[in-house]
Design a protein around this motif. Structure first.
Motif, PDB file in Angstrom:
ATOM      1  N   SER A  44       0.775  -1.012   0.217  1.00 30.03           N
ATOM      2  CA  SER A  44      -0.046  -0.061   0.115  1.00 30.03           C
ATOM      3  C   SER A  44       0.819   1.347  -0.056  1.00 30.03           C
ATOM      4  O   SER A  44       1.838   1.425   0.527  1.00 30.03           O
ATOM      5  N   PRO A  45       0.448   2.267  -0.700  1.00 28.45           N
ATOM      6  CA  PRO A  45       1.201   3.462  -0.900  1.00 28.45           C
ATOM      7  C   PRO A  45       1.107   4.321   0.224  1.00 28.45           C
ATOM      8  O   PRO A  45       1.417   5.388   0.324  1.00 28.45           O
ATOM      9  N   SER A  46       0.289   4.184   1.503  1.00 26.18           N
ATOM     10  CA  SER A  46      -0.257   4.792   2.469  1.00 26.18           C
ATOM     11  C   SER A  46       1.170   5.107   3.348  1.00 26.18           C
ATOM     12  O   SER A  46       1.759   4.134   3.531  1.00 26.18           O
ATOM     13  N   ALA A  47       0.923   6.314   4.077  1.00 28.46           N
ATOM     14  CA  ALA A  47       1.969   6.562   4.961  1.00 28.46           C
ATOM     15  C   ALA A  47       1.926   5.344   6.263  1.00 28.46           C
ATOM     16  O   ALA A  47       2.935   5.322   6.796  1.00 28.46           O
ATOM     17  N   GLU A  48       0.584   4.876   6.428  1.00 30.12           N
ATOM     18  CA  GLU A  48       0.725   4.025   7.646  1.00 30.12           C
ATOM     19  C   GLU A  48       1.630   2.584   7.294  1.00 30.12           C
ATOM     20  O   GLU A  48       2.045   1.965   8.142  1.00 30.12           O
ATOM     21  N   VAL A  49       1.780   2.400   5.734  1.00 26.56           N
ATOM     22  CA  VAL A  49       2.628   1.094   5.520  1.00 26.56           C
ATOM     23  C   VAL A  49       4.042   1.703   5.110  1.00 26.56           C
ATOM     24  O   VAL A  49       5.021   1.135   5.660  1.00 26.56           O
ATOM     25  N   ARG A  50       4.053   2.732   4.505  1.00 30.04           N
ATOM     26  CA  ARG A  50       5.442   3.285   3.871  1.00 30.04           C
ATOM     27  C   ARG A  50       5.857   4.167   4.919  1.00 30.04           C
ATOM     28  O   ARG A  50       7.436   4.105   4.545  1.00 30.04           O
ATOM     29  N   GLY A  51       5.430   4.714   5.885  1.00 30.29           N
ATOM     30  CA  GLY A  51       6.090   5.739   6.606  1.00 30.29           C
ATOM     31  C   GLY A  51       6.184   6.890   6.250  1.00 30.29           C
ATOM     32  O   GLY A  51       5.561   7.192   5.019  1.00 30.29           O
ATOM     33  N   HIS A  52       6.762   7.765   6.601  1.00 28.98           N
ATOM     34  CA  HIS A  52       6.928   9.276   6.264  1.00 28.98           C
ATOM     35  C   HIS A  52       8.279   9.718   5.714  1.00 28.98           C
ATOM     36  O   HIS A  52       8.803  10.690   5.309  1.00 28.98           O
ATOM     37  N   GLY A  53       9.120   8.616   5.665  1.00 26.32           N
ATOM     38  CA  GLY A  53      10.625   8.669   5.408  1.00 26.32           C
ATOM     39  C   GLY A  53      11.499   7.537   4.978  1.00 26.32           C
ATOM     40  O   GLY A  53      10.919   6.231   5.340  1.00 26.32           O
ATOM     41  N   ALA A  54      12.596   7.406   4.488  1.00 26.40           N
ATOM     42  CA  ALA A  54      13.428   6.232   4.408  1.00 26.40           C
ATOM     43  C   ALA A  54      13.432   5.392   5.539  1.00 26.40           C
ATOM     44  O   ALA A  54      13.627   6.089   6.784  1.00 26.40           O
ATOM     45  N   GLY A  55      13.459   4.309   5.577  1.00 24.72           N
ATOM     46  CA  GLY A  55      13.698   3.481   6.426  1.00 24.72           C
ATOM     47  C   GLY A  55      12.287   3.088   7.487  1.00 24.72           C
ATOM     48  O   GLY A  55      12.376   2.699   8.714  1.00 24.72           O
ATOM     49  N   GLN A  56      11.167   4.003   7.215  1.00 25.75           N
ATOM     50  CA  GLN A  56      10.136   3.727   8.281  1.00 25.75           C
ATOM     51  C   GLN A  56       9.025   3.124   8.023  1.00 25.75           C
ATOM     52  O   GLN A  56       7.998   3.012   8.439  1.00 25.75           O
ATOM     53  N   ALA A  57       9.068   2.122   6.869  1.00 23.18           N
ATOM     54  CA  ALA A  57       8.341   1.339   6.568  1.00 23.18           C
ATOM     55  C   ALA A  57       7.872   0.171   7.729  1.00 23.18           C
ATOM     56  O   ALA A  57       8.798  -0.408   8.228  1.00 23.18           O
ATOM     57  N   VAL A  58       6.500   0.097   7.522  1.00 24.11           N
ATOM     58  CA  VAL A  58       6.057  -1.051   8.675  1.00 24.11           C
ATOM     59  C   VAL A  58       5.816  -2.403   7.988  1.00 24.11           C
ATOM     60  O   VAL A  58       5.046  -2.418   6.958  1.00 24.11           O
ATOM     61  N   LEU A  59       6.173  -3.448   8.432  1.00 21.39           N
ATOM     62  CA  LEU A  59       6.151  -4.888   7.858  1.00 21.39           C
ATOM     63  C   LEU A  59       4.780  -5.134   7.794  1.00 21.39           C
ATOM     64  O   LEU A  59       4.268  -5.475   9.277  1.00 21.39           O
ATOM     65  N   GLN A  60       3.980  -5.486   6.933  1.00 20.41           N
ATOM     66  CA  GLN A  60       2.666  -5.832   6.903  1.00 20.41           C
ATOM     67  C   GLN A  60       2.670  -7.478   7.208  1.00 20.41           C
ATOM     68  O   GLN A  60       3.273  -8.270   6.259  1.00 20.41           O
TER      69      GLN A  60
END
Length: 140
Positions: A44-60
């Motif tokens: 998902s391209p949402s901030a909830e999944v990708r985060g707000h910057g590099a290295g902030q992605a949340v593993l689904q």
């Protein structure tokens, strides 16, 4: 998410295959992609999944049985799927969907490798519920 890339072909058809949990999308250049619902939810391209910057992605995790219960058009450049887990904040632009389709194999392999590294699971039953936080009970 950037705006629609003018070089990206426009979609000519979008079909939800509910039984197989696949979104099929065809583009005017003749390419067609079959994107599993789980794959779309995980990326998902949402901030909830990708985060707000590099290295902030949340593993689904635990998304193997995810369903798409509705798809809403967003202008003439994107769709917004509503997933069965309540996630509905991802706007999937045509260029993002085209990119996902082109890189599906590599992205999926990366996801599976990350799950393995972090001890995660695709299965909902294997994803443990978070431990309750203390502090609300009465002390005697």
């Amino acid at each position: 998410m950037a705006g629609l890339d003018p070089t990206t072909p426009f979609p000519t058809g979008i079909t939800l295959h509910r039984a197989s949990r696949v979104l099929e999308i065809s583009f005017e250049d003749g390419r067609s992609f079959r994107l599993p619902f789980e794959f779309l939810r995980v990326y998902s391209p949402s901030a909830e999944v990708r985060g707000h910057g590099a290295g902030q992605a949340v593993l689904q995790q635990g998304k193997r049985d995810i369903d798409i219960i509705n798809i809403e058009p967003v202008g003439n450049y994107a769709i917004r799927p509503v997933f069965s887990d309540g996630h509905d904040s991802g706007l999937y632009s045509w260029d993002y969907l085209y990119d996902l389709g082109c890189r599906q194999e590599a992205l999926w392999a990366d996801y599976l490798a990350r799950l393995a590294r972090e001890g995660g699971s695709r299965d909902p039953a294997a994803v443990a519920a978070p431990a309750p936080q203390g502090g609300c009970g009465r002390h005697r």
